[in-house]
Write a protein that holds these residues in place. Structure first.
Motif, short mmCIF file in Angstrom:
data_model
loop_
_atom_site.label_atom_id
_atom_site.label_comp_id
_atom_site.label_asym_id
_atom_site.label_seq_id
_atom_site.Cartn_x
_atom_site.Cartn_y
_atom_site.Cartn_z
N VAL A 59 -54.17 -17.64 54.64
CA VAL A 59 -53.51 -18.86 54.54
C VAL A 59 -53.07 -18.86 53.22
N GLY A 60 -53.85 -18.90 52.14
CA GLY A 60 -53.62 -19.02 50.69
C GLY A 60 -52.59 -17.94 50.40
N GLU A 61 -52.73 -16.77 50.43
CA GLU A 61 -51.81 -15.66 50.20
C GLU A 61 -50.35 -16.06 50.68
N ASN A 62 -50.22 -16.49 52.06
CA ASN A 62 -48.94 -16.56 52.47
C ASN A 62 -48.30 -17.89 51.83
N ALA A 63 -49.17 -18.94 51.48
CA ALA A 63 -48.75 -20.09 51.04
C ALA A 63 -48.23 -19.57 49.57
#
Length: 371
Positions: free
Chosen positions: A179-183
């Protein structure tokens, strides 16, 4: 095996648990597939496509559930659906039980076998059925956050990339997983000033190398969280403890230090949320304001891009669905140690330790149940 796919009934949930391509794969293996009439329409898959793939349609939802042996869903059972579950049925869907004691106890009372997408693991240590929706939610979180920053939505009136002569918005992403990397990647692509926080130095090193220092990385600590609260225009909560409730990383008291009109997007809301002031919202009313800070906490965010999400989800789930259909739940889980952690509830017992711990319940060992 008799495989049923009901239409999702959660607020503004347009995904469906199986594409026509997936239905054809199951039909070709000799299984019976029935979908509730209109189940795929929200994702752009008409009934005719399923019928062409060998599936049948059923207008009577009670008859569909009664007929089924294996039930495929996207979201956790809603109260009406809980009443249709009973002993002998296998449910395969996202459950996120650690954030919902009533649902957990309802599944226990049903005596059904309940397998959760989000706790199945992979040989590489990831969560393969959570990953595609995490990628979607991570990318959507930036879209939602950028929209929420607009003045008409209660935000500060800040444009994420800024313009020449005006600096971009500061975006902090808490958690460096899928989630964090894609955000962070999405925010970076839009031209924001991006910082990603994580407690894993190797993960931060990977991100720093992958993005060549274009996004800032910082070890997540009380001090860096305090700085994020003071300086960020948008904070995205992307933390995950597999199968367990999310930790609360920003308190109600800290909201007073945030900029008026700043935005919190809580992608961990399915697991209870990572901000103390988070409460689940829907696509119908996605935001609310606490102490001048806009909160976006939609619990089924990928449902808004149902076609993309359905295709990505079926790509990931279909091998597991085929194993369940071909072998039955007991043999499928016995044969695959990474499939086994997906078992969350069986015969009235919680079988996932983090869920049992969340509600002070006893936890049964799946390995014992499979003997």
């Amino acid at each position: 095996m008799k495989i049923a796919v009901p239409k999702e009934i959660k607020n503004h949930e347009y995904r469906v648990a199986l594409t026509p391509t997936g239905a054809r794969e199951l039909f070709d293996r000799g299984h019976q597939v029935k979908l509730q009439t209109g189940a795929g329409e929200g994702a752009g898959f008409p009934d005719a496509d399923y019928e062409a793939a060998g599936a049948r349609m059923e207008a009577d939802v009670d008859a569909l559930w009664s007929w089924s042996e294996l039930i495929l869903k996207v979201k956790e059972p809603q109260p009406d659906e809980l009443a249709r579950l009973d002993e002998g049925k296998t449910l395969f869907t996202y459950l996120h039980l650690a954030a919902d004691e009533n649902l957990t106890r309802g599944l226990m009372e049903s005596k059904a076998t309940c397998i959760a997408y989000e706790t199945i693991t992979s040989p590489h240590g990831g969560l393969p059925l959570l990953a595609p929706m995490s990628a979607v939610a991570g990318r959507m979180s930036v879209q939602a956050g950028a929209h929420s920053l607009e003045k008409a939505q209660g935000g500060a009136g800040v444009l994420l990339p800024g313009v020449p002569g005006v600096p971009p918005a500061r975006v902090t992403v808490i958690g460096g997983g899928v989630v964090g990397e894609n955000a962070a990647r999405m925010a970076l692509g839009l031209g924001a000033d991006v910082t990603i926080l994580d407690t894993s130095i190797p993960r931060l090193e990977t991100l720093d190398h992958r993005y060549q220092g274009r996004m800032k990385t910082a070890f997540s600590s009380a001090d860096t969280l305090d700085e994020a609260v003071r300086e960020s225009d948008l904070i995205i909560g992307a933390v995950l403890v597999p199968g367990a409730a999310a930790p609360k990383l920003i308190t109600r008291q800290q909201l007073g230090d945030m900029k008026p009109g700043s935005v919190l997007v809580d992608v961990a809301i399915d697991q209870g949320g990572c901000f103390e002031t988070s409460r689940a919202t829907t696509h119908a009313e996605p935001t609310y304001v606490v102490d001048g800070v806009v909160h976006y906490c939609v619990a089924n965010m990928p449902g808004a891009v149902a076609r993309t999400s359905t295709q990505a989800l079926t790509n990931a789930t279909l091998p597991f669905v085929m194993a369940l259909a071909d072998k039955g739940w007991k043999q499928a889980l016995s044969d695959d140690p990474h499939f086994r952690p997906g078992l969350n509830v069986h015969q009235g017992q919680v079988t996932y330790p983090a869920v049992a711990e969340a509600f002070g319940l006893d936890s049964a060992d799946p390995a014992t149940l499979l003997k």
